[in-house]
Design a protein around this motif. Structure first.
Motif, PDB file in Angstrom:
ATOM      1  N   ALA A 187       0.845  -1.191  -0.057  1.00 46.97           N
ATOM      2  CA  ALA A 187      -0.152   0.106  -0.119  1.00 46.97           C
ATOM      3  C   ALA A 187       1.003   1.376   0.092  1.00 46.97           C
ATOM      4  O   ALA A 187       0.668   2.266  -0.838  1.00 46.97           O
ATOM      5  CB  ALA A 187      -0.974  -0.162   1.238  1.00 46.97           C
ATOM      6  N   GLU A 188       1.943   1.372   0.598  1.00 46.68           N
ATOM      7  CA  GLU A 188       2.805   2.602   0.757  1.00 46.68           C
ATOM      8  C   GLU A 188       3.419   2.959  -0.500  1.00 46.68           C
ATOM      9  O   GLU A 188       3.568   3.796  -0.878  1.00 46.68           O
ATOM     10  CB  GLU A 188       3.843   2.167   2.071  1.00 46.68           C
ATOM     11  N   VAL A 189       4.080   1.710  -1.078  1.00 44.10           N
ATOM     12  CA  VAL A 189       5.019   2.067  -2.214  1.00 44.10           C
ATOM     13  C   VAL A 189       3.915   2.210  -3.255  1.00 44.10           C
ATOM     14  O   VAL A 189       4.220   3.082  -4.283  1.00 44.10           O
ATOM     15  CB  VAL A 189       5.835   0.711  -2.279  1.00 44.10           C
ATOM     16  N   CYS A 190       2.884   1.333  -3.426  1.00 44.46           N
ATOM     17  CA  CYS A 190       1.950   1.532  -4.778  1.00 44.46           C
ATOM     18  C   CYS A 190       1.264   2.941  -4.479  1.00 44.46           C
ATOM     19  O   CYS A 190       1.143   3.698  -5.460  1.00 44.46           O
ATOM     20  CB  CYS A 190       0.809   0.516  -4.887  1.00 44.46           C
ATOM     21  N   ALA A 191       0.956   3.458  -3.501  1.00 50.92           N
ATOM     22  CA  ALA A 191       0.426   4.807  -3.273  1.00 50.92           C
ATOM     23  C   ALA A 191       1.508   5.870  -3.792  1.00 50.92           C
ATOM     24  O   ALA A 191       1.002   6.901  -4.555  1.00 50.92           O
ATOM     25  CB  ALA A 191       0.123   5.074  -1.874  1.00 50.92           C
ATOM     26  N   VAL A 192       2.766   5.696  -3.479  1.00 51.81           N
ATOM     27  CA  VAL A 192       3.850   6.884  -4.029  1.00 51.81           C
ATOM     28  C   VAL A 192       4.173   6.446  -5.234  1.00 51.81           C
ATOM     29  O   VAL A 192       3.933   7.481  -6.375  1.00 51.81           O
ATOM     30  CB  VAL A 192       4.954   6.814  -3.002  1.00 51.81           C
ATOM     31  N   ALA A 193       4.043   5.316  -5.752  1.00 53.99           N
ATOM     32  CA  ALA A 193       4.682   5.006  -7.126  1.00 53.99           C
ATOM     33  C   ALA A 193       3.472   5.132  -8.072  1.00 53.99           C
ATOM     34  O   ALA A 193       3.765   5.634  -9.186  1.00 53.99           O
ATOM     35  CB  ALA A 193       5.281   3.721  -7.143  1.00 53.99           C
ATOM     36  N   GLY A 194       2.356   5.058  -7.738  1.00 51.15           N
ATOM     37  CA  GLY A 194       1.040   5.220  -8.506  1.00 51.15           C
ATOM     38  C   GLY A 194       0.646   6.803  -8.657  1.00 51.15           C
ATOM     39  O   GLY A 194       0.075   6.946  -9.693  1.00 51.15           O
ATOM     40  N   THR A 195       1.225   7.771  -7.769  1.00 50.74           N
ATOM     41  CA  THR A 195       0.706   8.953  -7.867  1.00 50.74           C
ATOM     42  C   THR A 195       1.900   9.771  -8.468  1.00 50.74           C
ATOM     43  O   THR A 195       1.572  11.000  -9.302  1.00 50.74           O
ATOM     44  CB  THR A 195       0.552   9.507  -6.282  1.00 50.74           C
ATOM     45  N   LEU A 196       3.007   9.579  -8.346  1.00 52.94           N
ATOM     46  CA  LEU A 196       4.390  10.273  -8.771  1.00 52.94           C
ATOM     47  C   LEU A 196       4.104  10.587 -10.501  1.00 52.94           C
ATOM     48  O   LEU A 196       4.386  11.615 -10.891  1.00 52.94           O
ATOM     49  CB  LEU A 196       5.513   9.459  -8.338  1.00 52.94           C
ATOM     50  N   PRO A 197       3.824   9.366 -11.123  1.00 52.23           N
ATOM     51  CA  PRO A 197       3.886   9.813 -12.551  1.00 52.23           C
ATOM     52  C   PRO A 197       2.870  10.895 -13.063  1.00 52.23           C
ATOM     53  O   PRO A 197       2.932  11.772 -13.910  1.00 52.23           O
ATOM     54  CB  PRO A 197       3.413   8.580 -13.292  1.00 52.23           C
ATOM     55  N   TRP A 198       1.791  10.824 -12.153  1.00 51.32           N
ATOM     56  CA  TRP A 198       0.529  11.969 -12.528  1.00 51.32           C
ATOM     57  C   TRP A 198       1.073  13.293 -12.232  1.00 51.32           C
ATOM     58  O   TRP A 198       0.669  14.252 -12.891  1.00 51.32           O
ATOM     59  CB  TRP A 198      -0.707  11.382 -11.928  1.00 51.32           C
ATOM     60  N   LEU A 199       1.760  13.209 -11.011  1.00 53.96           N
ATOM     61  CA  LEU A 199       2.248  14.479 -10.390  1.00 53.96           C
ATOM     62  C   LEU A 199       3.261  15.241 -11.529  1.00 53.96           C
ATOM     63  O   LEU A 199       2.912  16.345 -11.751  1.00 53.96           O
ATOM     64  CB  LEU A 199       2.765  14.564  -9.098  1.00 53.96           C
TER      65      LEU A 199
END
Length: 186
Positions: free
Chosen positions: A49-61
């Motif tokens: 959950a922690e890694v996917c929340a960050v990794a899944g949000t960074l490209p959109w940012l």
């Protein structure tokens, strides 16, 4: 579709290349937690959950904070950008609406899994993050439209994603709210 690839191909390629790194991070973090005495199931769930929340949000940012060769504008009239969007070409509608729904989708999906928080809290986090993005777009003058509608759609994306992850968190959220709080003594 060529326009989308021309504009965002670098981000999409970097995201695809990062997938093995993300898997390795989840594995390493979970193994560390298990070694430190955590329950294996909890360690894997939290790590993913922690890694996917960050990794899944960074490209959109990265996408929404990439400068464009245009003048920055601000639209504070709710739903006006959405109304105008629906007069655009279908591809534009899908890219704009879909992209805005996905900005905080990974975060919205993972937050209740990791922290046992209700959907309302996910909505607040999504709205705060979306507001921060729109303010940054305006302050950095990167040629983007800072819009109330983007905040609304980004927040909706986080909430919808949280609802999609419901099977993984609903029982834990209920248990966390119904158990008495333990106050440490001493």
């Amino acid at each position: 579709m060529t326009e989308v690839w021309d504009r965002w191909g670098t981000v999409l390629t970097a995201t695809a290349v990062a997938v093995p790194v993300v898997v390795a991070l989840v594995w390493a973090l979970a193994r560390r937690r298990i070694r430190d005495g955590a329950d294996a199931r909890t360690a894997w769930r939290r790590s993913a959950a922690e890694v996917c929340a960050v990794a899944g949000t960074l490209p959109w940012l990265w996408m929404v904070l990439t400068p464009r060769p245009a003048a920055s504008t601000v639209n504070l009239v709710p739903l006006s950008d959405l109304a105008a969007l629906f007069t655009a070409a279908p591809t534009t509608i899908v890219v704009q609406l879909g992209g805005n729904l996905l900005v905080f989708a990974a975060l919205g999906f993972c937050l209740p899994i990791r922290f046992a928080i209700p959907v309302a809290a996910v909505a607040l986090v999504g709205a705060a993050g979306a507001t921060a993005i729109e303010v940054l777009q305006y302050l950095f003058d990167i040629g983007r439209v800072s819009s109330v509608d983007d905040v609304l759609v980004n927040t909706l994306g986080a909430v919808l994603a949280a609802l999609l992850s419901r099977p993984w968190w609903v029982a834990r959220t209920w248990a966390a709210r119904t158990q008495p709080r333990r106050i440490p003594v001493g």
